[in-house]
Write a protein that holds these residues in place. Structure first.
Motif, PDB file in Angstrom:
ATOM      1  N   LEU A 265       0.805  -1.214   0.000  1.00 42.12           N
ATOM      2  CA  LEU A 265       0.000   0.000   0.000  1.00 42.12           C
ATOM      3  C   LEU A 265       0.843   1.272   0.000  1.00 42.12           C
ATOM      4  N   LEU A 266       1.875   1.320   0.838  1.00 41.39           N
ATOM      5  CA  LEU A 266       2.693   2.526   0.921  1.00 41.39           C
ATOM      6  C   LEU A 266       3.466   2.777  -0.370  1.00 41.39           C
ATOM      7  N   LYS A 267       3.906   1.706  -1.029  1.00 46.35           N
ATOM      8  CA  LYS A 267       4.599   1.853  -2.301  1.00 46.35           C
ATOM      9  C   LYS A 267       3.639   2.346  -3.379  1.00 46.35           C
ATOM     10  N   ALA A 268       2.410   1.859  -3.329  1.00 40.74           N
ATOM     11  CA  ALA A 268       1.390   2.326  -4.269  1.00 40.74           C
ATOM     12  C   ALA A 268       1.082   3.805  -4.031  1.00 40.74           C
ATOM     13  N   PHE A 269       1.068   4.205  -2.783  1.00 33.60           N
ATOM     14  CA  PHE A 269       0.793   5.605  -2.456  1.00 33.60           C
ATOM     15  C   PHE A 269       1.864   6.526  -3.056  1.00 33.60           C
ATOM     16  N   ASN A 284      -3.428   4.881   9.661  1.00 37.15           N
ATOM     17  CA  ASN A 284      -3.486   3.631  10.414  1.00 37.15           C
ATOM     18  C   ASN A 284      -2.306   2.757  10.008  1.00 37.15           C
ATOM     19  N   GLN A 285      -1.198   2.840  10.742  1.00 39.35           N
ATOM     20  CA  GLN A 285       0.027   2.129  10.380  1.00 39.35           C
ATOM     21  C   GLN A 285      -0.091   0.616  10.512  1.00 39.35           C
ATOM     22  N   SER A 286      -1.097   0.135  11.204  1.00 34.88           N
ATOM     23  CA  SER A 286      -1.281  -1.314  11.314  1.00 34.88           C
ATOM     24  C   SER A 286      -1.694  -1.911   9.971  1.00 34.88           C
ATOM     25  N   LYS A 287      -2.103  -1.053   9.045  1.00 32.87           N
ATOM     26  CA  LYS A 287      -2.518  -1.499   7.710  1.00 32.87           C
ATOM     27  C   LYS A 287      -1.397  -1.298   6.672  1.00 32.87           C
ATOM     28  N   ALA A 288      -0.186  -0.986   7.135  1.00 35.31           N
ATOM     29  CA  ALA A 288       0.917  -0.662   6.213  1.00 35.31           C
ATOM     30  C   ALA A 288       1.300  -1.838   5.320  1.00 35.31           C
ATOM     31  N   ASN A 289       1.070  -3.066   5.769  1.00 34.89           N
ATOM     32  CA  ASN A 289       1.468  -4.225   4.982  1.00 34.89           C
ATOM     33  C   ASN A 289       0.380  -4.712   4.025  1.00 34.89           C
ATOM     34  N   LEU A 290      -0.724  -3.995   3.962  1.00 38.40           N
ATOM     35  CA  LEU A 290      -1.774  -4.366   3.019  1.00 38.40           C
ATOM     36  C   LEU A 290      -1.260  -4.246   1.588  1.00 38.40           C
ATOM     37  N   LYS A 309     -10.484   2.282  -1.014  1.00 38.54           N
ATOM     38  CA  LYS A 309     -11.383   2.120   0.132  1.00 38.54           C
ATOM     39  C   LYS A 309     -12.090   0.761   0.084  1.00 38.54           C
ATOM     40  N   LYS A 310     -12.585   0.387  -1.106  1.00 34.90           N
ATOM     41  CA  LYS A 310     -13.302  -0.884  -1.258  1.00 34.90           C
ATOM     42  C   LYS A 310     -12.347  -2.075  -1.134  1.00 34.90           C
ATOM     43  N   LEU A 311     -11.122  -1.920  -1.661  1.00 37.17           N
ATOM     44  CA  LEU A 311     -10.162  -3.028  -1.636  1.00 37.17           C
ATOM     45  C   LEU A 311      -9.612  -3.302  -0.239  1.00 37.17           C
ATOM     46  N   THR A 312      -9.466  -2.255   0.563  1.00 36.45           N
ATOM     47  CA  THR A 312      -8.791  -2.389   1.861  1.00 36.45           C
ATOM     48  C   THR A 312      -9.716  -2.309   3.069  1.00 36.45           C
ATOM     49  N   GLY A 313     -10.911  -1.760   2.859  1.00 38.48           N
ATOM     50  CA  GLY A 313     -11.809  -1.552   3.987  1.00 38.48           C
ATOM     51  C   GLY A 313     -11.477  -0.300   4.779  1.00 38.48           C
ATOM     52  N   LEU A 314     -10.492   0.461   4.317  1.00 33.91           N
ATOM     53  CA  LEU A 314     -10.124   1.698   4.999  1.00 33.91           C
ATOM     54  C   LEU A 314     -11.079   2.835   4.626  1.00 33.91           C
ATOM     55  N   LYS A 315     -11.178   3.794   5.498  1.00 37.25           N
ATOM     56  CA  LYS A 315     -11.904   5.017   5.193  1.00 37.25           C
ATOM     57  C   LYS A 315     -10.896   6.103   4.837  1.00 37.25           C
ATOM     58  N   TYR A 316     -11.374   7.196   4.270  1.00 39.00           N
ATOM     59  CA  TYR A 316     -10.446   8.278   3.940  1.00 39.00           C
ATOM     60  C   TYR A 316     -11.127   9.640   4.074  1.00 39.00           C
ATOM     61  N   LYS A 317     -10.280  10.631   4.209  1.00 42.61           N
ATOM     62  CA  LYS A 317     -10.768  12.008   4.244  1.00 42.61           C
ATOM     63  C   LYS A 317      -9.825  12.862   3.418  1.00 42.61           C
ATOM     64  N   ILE A 326      -7.654  20.306  -3.068  1.00 46.50           N
ATOM     65  CA  ILE A 326      -7.310  19.107  -2.285  1.00 46.50           C
ATOM     66  C   ILE A 326      -5.822  18.827  -2.418  1.00 46.50           C
ATOM     67  N   LYS A 327      -5.141  18.782  -1.296  1.00 51.60           N
ATOM     68  CA  LYS A 327      -3.695  18.527  -1.285  1.00 51.60           C
ATOM     69  C   LYS A 327      -3.332  17.180  -0.663  1.00 51.60           C
ATOM     70  N   ARG A 328      -4.245  16.662   0.162  1.00 48.58           N
ATOM     71  CA  ARG A 328      -3.936  15.385   0.826  1.00 48.58           C
ATOM     72  C   ARG A 328      -5.167  14.517   0.898  1.00 48.58           C
ATOM     73  N   ILE A 329      -4.929  13.190   0.808  1.00 48.87           N
ATOM     74  CA  ILE A 329      -5.961  12.192   1.065  1.00 48.87           C
ATOM     75  C   ILE A 329      -5.425  11.283   2.165  1.00 48.87           C
ATOM     76  N   VAL A 330      -6.106  11.274   3.299  1.00 45.90           N
ATOM     77  CA  VAL A 330      -5.618  10.523   4.455  1.00 45.90           C
ATOM     78  C   VAL A 330      -6.516   9.300   4.660  1.00 45.90           C
ATOM     79  N   PHE A 331      -5.910   8.127   4.634  1.00 42.98           N
ATOM     80  CA  PHE A 331      -6.637   6.877   4.882  1.00 42.98           C
ATOM     81  C   PHE A 331      -6.466   6.473   6.342  1.00 42.98           C
ATOM     82  N   TYR A 332      -7.558   5.977   6.947  1.00 45.16           N
ATOM     83  CA  TYR A 332      -7.492   5.608   8.363  1.00 45.16           C
ATOM     84  C   TYR A 332      -8.389   4.405   8.633  1.00 45.16           C
TER      85      TYR A 332
END
Length: 332
Positions: A265-269, A284-290, A309-317, A326-332
């Motif tokens: 996920l982080l590499k994709a980001f 949410n760093q616990s999801k870093a290995n997704l 969001k659909k692939l990981t179940g994470l939410k975002y703002k 818009i400058k940032r998209i934060v997933f949590y």
């Protein structure tokens, strides 16, 4: 004689360890070098200064040794000639050393360099007089000589670019990316070499390329790639591997295609940030290995965010700055 052996021979002479045969060999190469035209490449002044200090130190050592010779020996013409020849050869060897390691250019005039830089969220296309086209990815920089009639076509790259090189067997085209050099005569390939990333990747689409590594002024050929082969070089471990690559995954960016195949996920980001110019963050760093698998083409970053969001179940703002951009998209 190969460049590697010549460089070692010069260093050996500087330390006074050359045999008579090796000295004669060096003099022969020096003589041919002095008869050729050379010009300074100002972009290698750091290497030149370092080499100059080492070579001239050898000259000073020879001069100091000469001072210790008694007056009777110094008066001998043969002794004087030997000392003079030794110093001249060292100075000449210094010039040859610079030439072998890029301190001289192939033109007698100074090179004027052009530079193109792309910001995140943008790409740029450069077309040269010989027909060569370079597509520069976001967050990248390329430096190239303004005069296109030089014997060697040279490009310095930081970041990523796709090269469609016009064929010219008499003039090699070389892409320098950190300590990796990619040499071609006419072909299509992709180079990814971002300064903040450990891996450098060369992906060959068609034709053939030679990939070399430079280390301590010594050049070593790593591999000759075939079409559909990709070389991945680890700067940290100094090792490389070759594998078949997915064309869309490695080169699709130039056609606005982003493909992830089991991508962390982080590499994709990181790739998404460059492509869209919008910061993708994971709160949410616990999801870093997704890992995600997805394929996007001409999609907006909001569409990409919804898919993640659909692939990981994470939410975002989204985080906006002035003018509601818009400058940032934060997933949590």
């Amino acid at each position: 004689m190969e460049k590697k052996n010549l460089t070692l021979l010069i260093e050996k002479y500087r330390n006074g360890k050359c045999s008579a045969e090796e000295k004669m060999m060096l003099e022969k190469y020096l003589d041919s070098f002095q008869k050729s035209e050379s010009g300074w490449n100002e972009n290698n002044m750091g290497n030149i200064q370092e080499a100059e200090e080492r070579i001239l130190a050898g000259v000073m050592n020879r001069i100091s040794s000469a001072k210790r010779i008694n007056l009777y020996s110094l008066a001998n013409s043969n002794t004087l000639l030997k000392i003079a020849a030794s110093i001249v050869l060292l100075v000449g060897a210094f010039s040859l050393f610079l030439y072998l390691n890029g301190g001289f250019s192939s033109s007698s005039s100074n090179i004027t360099w052009n530079e193109k830089i792309t910001n995140t969220g943008e790409k740029s296309i450069l077309t040269f007089l010989d027909g060569t086209k370079i597509t520069l990815n976001a967050g990248s920089k390329v430096r190239y000589p303004s005069n296109s009639d030089r014997e060697i076509r040279e490009i310095y790259l930081e970041g990523e670019a796709y090269f469609d090189v016009a064929k010219d067997p008499s003039r090699p085209f070389i892409v320098y990316s950190q300590n990796i050099a990619t040499t071609v005569f006419g072909t299509s390939f992709n180079v990814q070499a971002f300064p903040d990333e450990n891996e450098i990747m060369i992906s060959l689409v068609e034709g053939n390329v030679k990939v070399s590594r430079t280390n301590n002024n010594i050049t070593e050929d790593l591999v000759y790639l075939k079409p559909e082969q990709q070389l991945t070089y680890s700067r940290k471990d100094d090792i490389s591997r070759i594998e078949i690559f997915d064309l869309q995954e490695s080169v699709g960016w130039k056609d606005n295609i982003i493909k992830f195949n089991d991508e962390p996920l982080l590499k994709a980001f990181t790739k998404l940030e460059r492509f869209y110019g919008v910061k993708f963050e994971l709160d949410n760093q616990s999801k870093a290995n997704l890992k995600i698998t997805a394929n996007f083409k001409d999609d907006s970053f909001k569409t990409v965010a919804e898919v993640i969001k659909k692939l990981t179940g994470l939410k975002y703002k989204t985080v906006t700055e002035k003018n509601n951009v818009i400058k940032r998209i934060v997933f949590y």
